[in-house]
Write a protein that holds these residues in place. Structure first.
Motif, short mmCIF file in Angstrom:
data_model
loop_
_atom_site.label_atom_id
_atom_site.label_comp_id
_atom_site.label_asym_id
_atom_site.label_seq_id
_atom_site.Cartn_x
_atom_site.Cartn_y
_atom_site.Cartn_z
N VAL A 172 -8.02 2.88 -5.27
CA VAL A 172 -7.73 3.99 -4.38
C VAL A 172 -8.74 3.95 -3.24
O VAL A 172 -9.94 3.79 -3.46
CB VAL A 172 -7.77 5.36 -5.11
CG1 VAL A 172 -9.13 5.60 -5.79
CG2 VAL A 172 -7.45 6.50 -4.15
N TYR A 173 -8.24 4.02 -2.02
CA TYR A 173 -9.10 4.02 -0.83
C TYR A 173 -9.37 5.48 -0.48
O TYR A 173 -8.50 6.18 0.03
CB TYR A 173 -8.43 3.26 0.31
CG TYR A 173 -8.47 1.77 0.06
CD1 TYR A 173 -9.31 0.94 0.79
CD2 TYR A 173 -7.69 1.20 -0.95
CE1 TYR A 173 -9.36 -0.43 0.53
CE2 TYR A 173 -7.75 -0.16 -1.21
CZ TYR A 173 -8.59 -0.97 -0.47
OH TYR A 173 -8.66 -2.32 -0.75
N THR A 203 -0.06 -5.62 3.51
CA THR A 203 0.94 -6.21 4.42
C THR A 203 2.05 -5.24 4.76
O THR A 203 2.86 -5.50 5.65
CB THR A 203 1.56 -7.46 3.77
OG1 THR A 203 2.02 -7.12 2.45
CG2 THR A 203 0.54 -8.58 3.67
N GLN A 204 2.11 -4.10 4.04
CA GLN A 204 3.08 -3.06 4.36
C GLN A 204 2.61 -1.73 3.76
O GLN A 204 1.91 -1.72 2.75
CB GLN A 204 4.47 -3.40 3.83
CG GLN A 204 4.54 -3.51 2.30
CD GLN A 204 5.94 -3.85 1.84
OE1 GLN A 204 6.47 -4.91 2.13
NE2 GLN A 204 6.56 -2.94 1.09
N PHE A 205 3.00 -0.64 4.41
CA PHE A 205 2.64 0.71 3.95
C PHE A 205 3.90 1.51 3.69
O PHE A 205 4.81 1.52 4.51
CB PHE A 205 1.81 1.44 5.01
CG PHE A 205 0.37 0.98 5.10
CD1 PHE A 205 -0.65 1.70 4.52
CD2 PHE A 205 0.05 -0.19 5.79
CE1 PHE A 205 -1.97 1.28 4.61
CE2 PHE A 205 -1.27 -0.62 5.88
CZ PHE A 205 -2.28 0.12 5.29
N ALA A 219 0.85 -1.19 0.00
CA ALA A 219 0.00 0.00 0.00
C ALA A 219 0.89 1.24 0.00
O ALA A 219 1.81 1.33 0.81
CB ALA A 219 -0.91 0.00 1.22
N TYR A 220 0.61 2.16 -0.91
CA TYR A 220 1.33 3.44 -0.94
C TYR A 220 0.40 4.53 -0.45
O TYR A 220 -0.76 4.60 -0.89
CB TYR A 220 1.80 3.75 -2.37
CG TYR A 220 3.12 3.10 -2.73
CD1 TYR A 220 3.48 1.86 -2.21
CD2 TYR A 220 4.01 3.72 -3.59
CE1 TYR A 220 4.68 1.26 -2.55
CE2 TYR A 220 5.22 3.13 -3.93
CZ TYR A 220 5.55 1.90 -3.39
OH TYR A 220 6.75 1.31 -3.73
N VAL A 221 0.90 5.37 0.45
CA VAL A 221 0.08 6.45 1.01
C VAL A 221 0.80 7.78 0.81
O VAL A 221 2.03 7.85 0.82
CB VAL A 221 -0.24 6.21 2.50
CG1 VAL A 221 -1.16 5.01 2.66
CG2 VAL A 221 1.03 6.02 3.33
N PHE A 222 0.01 8.83 0.64
CA PHE A 222 0.53 10.14 0.24
C PHE A 222 0.03 11.22 1.21
O PHE A 222 -1.17 11.33 1.45
CB PHE A 222 0.08 10.45 -1.19
CG PHE A 222 0.61 9.46 -2.20
CD1 PHE A 222 1.78 9.71 -2.89
CD2 PHE A 222 -0.06 8.26 -2.43
CE1 PHE A 222 2.27 8.79 -3.80
CE2 PHE A 222 0.43 7.33 -3.34
CZ PHE A 222 1.60 7.60 -4.03
N PRO A 223 0.96 12.04 1.75
CA PRO A 223 0.59 13.01 2.79
C PRO A 223 -0.18 14.21 2.26
O PRO A 223 -0.15 14.52 1.06
CB PRO A 223 1.95 13.44 3.35
CG PRO A 223 2.90 13.26 2.22
CD PRO A 223 2.40 12.06 1.45
N PRO A 237 2.33 0.08 -6.62
CA PRO A 237 1.63 -0.46 -5.46
C PRO A 237 0.45 -1.35 -5.86
O PRO A 237 0.03 -1.36 -7.02
CB PRO A 237 1.13 0.80 -4.76
CG PRO A 237 0.91 1.77 -5.89
CD PRO A 237 1.92 1.46 -6.94
N ASP A 238 -0.09 -2.06 -4.87
CA ASP A 238 -1.31 -2.86 -5.07
C ASP A 238 -2.56 -2.09 -4.65
O ASP A 238 -3.67 -2.46 -5.00
CB ASP A 238 -1.22 -4.15 -4.24
CG ASP A 238 -0.02 -4.99 -4.64
OD1 ASP A 238 0.07 -5.34 -5.83
OD2 ASP A 238 0.84 -5.26 -3.79
#
Length: 293
Positions: A222-223, A264-266, A3-7, A81-82
């Protein structure tokens, strides 16, 4: 699953992006393109401006977007990313990372969003406050009993929520929340009441720009802040993005849903480490990383 997250807003710092510009020709090209699209030299402010210069909403939002997206593009194949998510503004970065939006179109929307939000802030005396140490439901109940507009705006992690609304109503809510046992209820140095009904003029202005922009089928879900579920339908993504300005950022719930769906990872892509800290408070065993080039 990666999982990729963006600030979002608040992750900016003086000198941000200069290392990318100096080291990577692709970053130079994108930064130079951004200066043309925005109509001013954002690189001068990012690389040489003060913290105060970077605080202007019209600068902050595109600056964080550019840092995040350029970093992701440099990652290339290694950065596929997934699933993706972004905190408020970060959702636009996420939508470039999963190919829903082009770099150019997303930057234009971010610039329009920043300007529209700035205008909405100037219409009314409004603010936000961070509340620590209370259950979400209690914060919501207290806000509902305050006269005037004040709502839960950011569900950042368990025990940390941000409220937003008219300044007088937010101040009254802070006093009431402290009486209910909040560890802290602290006004934030922000331009106005983001993610509240007071952003309606900005939502209307941004809605038109979003409707006129090409949204592609994404490479991964996208969540989104509004629904918390993984979305792949471009029309649904568009609709949720429009409502984002007046709806709360359900970050805690989004992270929980991503974990339920197999994350499983961010990896946090962009300036700062705020999101890694919030994710650890949702699930302290979850591996979190900063993107490394």
């Amino acid at each position: 699953m990666k999982a990729y997250v963006f600030p979002g807003q608040g992750a900016q710092y003086p000198g941000m992006g200069l290392d990318l510009y100096e080291k990577y020709p692709e970053a130079q090209d994108l930064f130079n393109k951004a200066n043309k699209i925005l109509g001013f030299s954002i690189t001068d402010i990012m690389f040489e401006g003060s913290a105060e210069d970077l605080k202007q909403t019209k600068v902050t939002q595109p600056a964080i977007f550019l840092h995040s997206v350029i970093m992701h593009k440099i990652l290339g194949e290694a950065g596929q990313p997934d699933m993706v998510a972004g905190h408020s503004l970060g959702e636009f970065s996420a939508l470039v990372a999963n190919s829903t939006l082009s770099f150019e179109d997303a930057l234009k929307l971010v610039a329009k969003r920043a300007q529209a939000m700035q205008k909405a802030c100037e219409l009314q005396d409004s603010t936000m406050a961070a509340v620590l140490g209370l259950e979400d439901e209690l914060v919501e109940a207290v806000c509902a009993n305050i006269e005037g507009t004040v709502v839960a705006a950011n569900y950042n992690c368990p025990g940390q929520i941000v409220i937003s609304g008219e300044t007088k109503a937010v101040e009254e809510a802070c006093a009431a929340l402290k009486e209910k046992g909040a560890k802290r209820a602290l006004l934030l140095p922000v331009g106005g009441a983001f993610h509240s009904p007071l952003m309606e003029p900005a939502r209307e202005e941004l809605a038109q720009a979003i409707e006129e922009t090409q949204f592609n089928t994404p490479t991964c879900p996208v969540y989104q802040n509004v629904t918390t579920f993984g979305v792949t339908n471009p029309d649904e993504i568009k609709k949720n993005l429009i409502f984002q300005l007046t709806a709360p950022v359900k970050w805690t719930q989004s992270v929980q849903q991503m974990i339920n769906d197999g994350a499983t990872q961010f990896t946090e892509v962009g300036p700062g480490k705020v999101l890694q800290g919030l994710i650890k408070k949702v699930d302290r065993k979850m591996p979190t990383f900063a993107a490394e080039l």
